[in-house]
Design a protein around this motif. Structure first.
Motif, PDB file in Angstrom:
ATOM      1  N   PRO A 243       0.839  -1.196   0.000  1.00  0.00           N
ATOM      2  CA  PRO A 243       0.000   0.000   0.000  1.00  0.00           C
ATOM      3  C   PRO A 243       0.876   1.249   0.000  1.00  0.00           C
ATOM      4  CG  PRO A 243      -0.223  -1.228   2.079  1.00  0.00           C
ATOM      5  CD  PRO A 243       0.547  -2.079   1.134  1.00  0.00           C
TER       6      PRO A 243
ATOM      7  N   LYS B  71       1.042   2.471  -7.059  1.00  0.00           N
ATOM      8  CA  LYS B  71       0.467   1.673  -8.142  1.00  0.00           C
ATOM      9  C   LYS B  71      -0.634   2.458  -8.873  1.00  0.00           C
ATOM     10  CE  LYS B  71      -0.854  -1.658  -5.292  1.00  0.00           C
ATOM     11  NZ  LYS B  71      -0.387  -1.278  -3.957  1.00  0.00           N
TER      12      LYS B  71
ATOM     13  N   THR C 130      -8.997  -3.305  -7.989  1.00  0.00           N
ATOM     14  CA  THR C 130     -10.022  -3.936  -7.137  1.00  0.00           C
ATOM     15  C   THR C 130     -10.341  -3.046  -5.935  1.00  0.00           C
ATOM     16  OG1 THR C 130      -8.207  -5.325  -6.334  1.00  0.00           O
ATOM     17  CG2 THR C 130      -9.825  -6.373  -7.763  1.00  0.00           C
ATOM     18  N   GLY C 131      -9.346  -2.282  -5.458  1.00  0.00           N
ATOM     19  CA  GLY C 131      -9.603  -1.349  -4.355  1.00  0.00           C
ATOM     20  C   GLY C 131     -10.671  -0.329  -4.754  1.00  0.00           C
TER      21      GLY C 131
ATOM     22  N   LEU D   9     -14.061  -2.026  -5.038  1.00  0.00           N
ATOM     23  CA  LEU D   9     -14.639  -2.330  -3.721  1.00  0.00           C
ATOM     24  C   LEU D   9     -15.131  -1.061  -3.035  1.00  0.00           C
ATOM     25  CD1 LEU D   9     -11.996  -4.966  -2.581  1.00  0.00           C
ATOM     26  CD2 LEU D   9     -14.411  -5.432  -2.990  1.00  0.00           C
ATOM     27  N   ARG D  10     -14.388   0.047  -3.200  1.00  0.00           N
ATOM     28  CA  ARG D  10     -14.850   1.317  -2.595  1.00  0.00           C
ATOM     29  C   ARG D  10     -16.151   1.768  -3.260  1.00  0.00           C
ATOM     30  NH1 ARG D  10      -9.445   1.830  -1.652  1.00  0.00           N
ATOM     31  NH2 ARG D  10      -8.971   2.486  -3.765  1.00  0.00           N
TER      32      ARG D  10
ATOM     33  N   MET E  99     -12.527  -3.989   4.886  1.00  0.00           N
ATOM     34  CA  MET E  99     -11.629  -3.021   4.249  1.00  0.00           C
ATOM     35  C   MET E  99     -11.160  -1.956   5.223  1.00  0.00           C
ATOM     36  SD  MET E  99     -13.410  -2.257   0.629  1.00  0.00           S
ATOM     37  CE  MET E  99     -12.144  -1.151   0.005  1.00  0.00           C
TER      38      MET E  99
ATOM     39  N   GLU F 179      -7.922  -5.423   6.350  1.00  0.00           N
ATOM     40  CA  GLU F 179      -7.743  -6.840   5.984  1.00  0.00           C
ATOM     41  C   GLU F 179      -8.168  -7.059   4.539  1.00  0.00           C
ATOM     42  OE1 GLU F 179     -10.128  -8.821   8.893  1.00  0.00           O
ATOM     43  OE2 GLU F 179      -8.887  -8.088  10.541  1.00  0.00           O
TER      44      GLU F 179
ATOM     45  N   VAL G 107     -10.379  -8.699   1.587  1.00  0.00           N
ATOM     46  CA  VAL G 107     -11.701  -9.295   1.398  1.00  0.00           C
ATOM     47  C   VAL G 107     -11.484 -10.659   0.739  1.00  0.00           C
ATOM     48  CG1 VAL G 107     -12.693  -6.985   1.153  1.00  0.00           C
ATOM     49  CG2 VAL G 107     -12.258  -8.337  -0.879  1.00  0.00           C
TER      50      VAL G 107
ATOM     51  N   GLY H  98      -3.530  -3.713  -7.642  1.00  0.00           N
ATOM     52  CA  GLY H  98      -4.079  -4.200  -6.370  1.00  0.00           C
ATOM     53  C   GLY H  98      -4.707  -5.576  -6.498  1.00  0.00           C
TER      54      GLY H  98
ATOM     55  N   ARG I 252      -3.737 -10.394  -5.092  1.00  0.00           N
ATOM     56  CA  ARG I 252      -3.118 -10.135  -3.793  1.00  0.00           C
ATOM     57  C   ARG I 252      -2.864 -11.422  -3.026  1.00  0.00           C
ATOM     58  NH1 ARG I 252      -5.055  -4.541  -3.217  1.00  0.00           N
ATOM     59  NH2 ARG I 252      -4.316  -3.597  -1.293  1.00  0.00           N
TER      60      ARG I 252
ATOM     61  N   GLN J  78      -5.651 -15.851  -6.039  1.00  0.00           N
ATOM     62  CA  GLN J  78      -6.074 -14.836  -7.013  1.00  0.00           C
ATOM     63  C   GLN J  78      -5.176 -14.878  -8.251  1.00  0.00           C
ATOM     64  OE1 GLN J  78      -6.494 -10.904  -5.224  1.00  0.00           O
ATOM     65  NE2 GLN J  78      -7.545 -11.750  -3.452  1.00  0.00           N
TER      66      GLN J  78
ATOM     67  N   ARG K 158      -1.216  11.414   2.499  1.00  0.00           N
ATOM     68  CA  ARG K 158      -2.358  11.323   1.586  1.00  0.00           C
ATOM     69  C   ARG K 158      -3.641  11.629   2.363  1.00  0.00           C
ATOM     70  NH1 ARG K 158      -2.819   5.771  -1.673  1.00  0.00           N
ATOM     71  NH2 ARG K 158      -3.805   4.853   0.145  1.00  0.00           N
TER      72      ARG K 158
ATOM     73  N   ARG L 153      -9.522   8.343   3.233  1.00  0.00           N
ATOM     74  CA  ARG L 153     -10.005   6.966   3.137  1.00  0.00           C
ATOM     75  C   ARG L 153     -10.086   6.380   4.540  1.00  0.00           C
ATOM     76  NH1 ARG L 153      -6.506   3.680  -1.240  1.00  0.00           N
ATOM     77  NH2 ARG L 153      -6.631   2.157   0.432  1.00  0.00           N
TER      78      ARG L 153
ATOM     79  N   ARG M  48      -2.666  -3.494   6.915  1.00  0.00           N
ATOM     80  CA  ARG M  48      -2.509  -3.622   5.452  1.00  0.00           C
ATOM     81  C   ARG M  48      -1.096  -4.071   5.098  1.00  0.00           C
ATOM     82  NH1 ARG M  48      -4.542   2.129   4.255  1.00  0.00           N
ATOM     83  NH2 ARG M  48      -3.779   1.937   2.124  1.00  0.00           N
TER      84      ARG M  48
HETATM   85  P1  ADP Z   1      -3.827  -0.016  -0.909  1.00  0.00           P
HETATM   86  O1  ADP Z   1      -2.966  -0.627  -1.990  1.00  0.00           O
HETATM   87  O2  ADP Z   1      -3.485   1.421  -0.629  1.00  0.00           O
HETATM   88  O3  ADP Z   1      -3.903  -0.830   0.359  1.00  0.00           O
HETATM   89  P2  ADP Z   1      -6.306  -0.635  -2.375  1.00  0.00           P
HETATM   90  O4  ADP Z   1      -7.179   0.442  -2.843  1.00  0.00           O
HETATM   91  O5  ADP Z   1      -5.618  -1.479  -3.399  1.00  0.00           O
HETATM   92  O6  ADP Z   1      -5.308   0.078  -1.405  1.00  0.00           O
HETATM   93  O7  ADP Z   1      -7.130  -1.654  -1.425  1.00  0.00           O
HETATM   94  C1  ADP Z   1      -7.883  -1.205  -0.334  1.00  0.00           C
HETATM   95  C2  ADP Z   1      -8.514  -2.395   0.397  1.00  0.00           C
HETATM   96  O8  ADP Z   1      -9.420  -3.080  -0.483  1.00  0.00           O
HETATM   97  C3  ADP Z   1      -7.552  -3.474   0.861  1.00  0.00           C
HETATM   98  O9  ADP Z   1      -6.964  -3.189   2.106  1.00  0.00           O
HETATM   99  C4  ADP Z   1      -8.490  -4.693   0.934  1.00  0.00           C
HETATM  100  O10 ADP Z   1      -9.325  -4.645   2.074  1.00  0.00           O
HETATM  101  C5  ADP Z   1      -9.377  -4.497  -0.272  1.00  0.00           C
HETATM  102  N1  ADP Z   1      -8.822  -5.128  -1.496  1.00  0.00           N
HETATM  103  C6  ADP Z   1      -8.426  -4.483  -2.642  1.00  0.00           C
HETATM  104  N2  ADP Z   1      -7.992  -5.354  -3.558  1.00  0.00           N
HETATM  105  C7  ADP Z   1      -8.089  -6.593  -2.992  1.00  0.00           C
HETATM  106  C8  ADP Z   1      -7.776  -7.916  -3.415  1.00  0.00           C
HETATM  107  N3  ADP Z   1      -7.257  -8.128  -4.632  1.00  0.00           N
HETATM  108  N4  ADP Z   1      -8.020  -8.938  -2.560  1.00  0.00           N
HETATM  109  C9  ADP Z   1      -8.536  -8.740  -1.345  1.00  0.00           C
HETATM  110  N5  ADP Z   1      -8.847  -7.520  -0.860  1.00  0.00           N
HETATM  111  C10 ADP Z   1      -8.631  -6.454  -1.667  1.00  0.00           C
END
Ligand code: ADP
Length: 191
Positions: free
Chosen positions: A9, A13, A31-32, A35-36, A53, A57, A59, A84, A87, A91, A126, A138, A149
């Motif tokens: 994190p 990226k 994916t972040g 998910l947001r 999130m 942790e 997901v 992202g 992970r 996956q 940030r 965030r 994270r």
């Molecule tokens: P960062 O790289 O700053 O931690 P991201 O935006 O990539 O932020 O991800 C934020 C959150 O979204 C992660 O901490 C996790 O909870 C969830 N997440 C994102 N991508 C994945 C993934 N590929 N698998 C599992 N959880 C994910």
């Protein structure tokens, strides 16, 4: 050309992915971000992932693999940038299968190397900048979530470095350089 941007994190990226979208017409699959978006849309999935999130942790593999699957059909433009994702090793295997199903393959995995001190600094900044600009930080950009994270990254994601190295797909670059220099290193890998 389909690539993965791999790194902890705060490695940058997302910033580099946006640049590749601009310069090469690639499609950023974060994916972040997905998910947001699910979180704010108030869907059932959004509710399920929200607390996980915010704690920092990961997901479940099932949820994120499902999100990626939906995006791989249709126009591939200049190729995909996976930001992202993957992970976990599960996956990574799922991604190889999904790409094969749509007649695509992975061309490069770019590991952005940054040390932890810098990550903490970047993420805390940030969060402060978002608030200073009148927005909100965030929910997971705080020190407790960040620690989790980072731990999740080392436990579950960093094994992908060895995995892609063994497959011959890995290139590691210095993520501590300026944004322009990092971009130049990525472009060099892409050839
Ligand atoms: P960062 O790289 O700053 O931690 P991201 O935006 O990539 O932020 O991800 C934020 C959150 O979204 C992660 O901490 C996790 O909870 C969830 N997440 C994102 N991508 C994945 C993934 N590929 N698998 C599992 N959880 C994910």
């Amino acid at each position: 050309m389909n690539i993965i941007l791999l790194g902890p994190p705060g490695a940058g990226k997302g910033t580099q992915a946006s640049r590749l979208v601009e310069s090469r017409g690639m499609i950023q699959l974060s994916t972040g971000d997905m998910l947001r978006a699910a979180k704010t849309s108030g869907t059932e999935m959004g509710k399920i992932v929200s607390e996980v999130m915010d704690r920092g942790e990961l997901v479940t593999d099932e949820i994120v693999i499902g999100l990626i699957r939906e995006q791989l059909e249709g126009d591939k433009k200049g190729g995909f940038i996976f930001d992202g994702f993957p992970r976990t090793l599960a996956q990574a295997d799922a991604l190889a299968e999904l790409l094969a199903e749509v007649g695509e393959k992975l061309d490069a995995v770019i590991e952005m190397q940054v040390d932890d001190e810098v990550l903490v600094h970047r993420i805390v900044n940030r969060a402060k900048e978002a608030v200073a600009a009148g927005g909100t930080a965030r929910a997971d950009d705080n020190e407790d979530s960040l620690r989790i994270r980072l731990m999740e990254y080392y436990k579950k994601t960093s094994p992908l470095i060895g995995y892609y190295h063994a497959k011959g797909d890995l290139s590691s670059i210095d993520g501590l350089a300026s944004m322009d220099e990092v971009e130049a290193s990525i472009v060099k890998v892409l050839g």
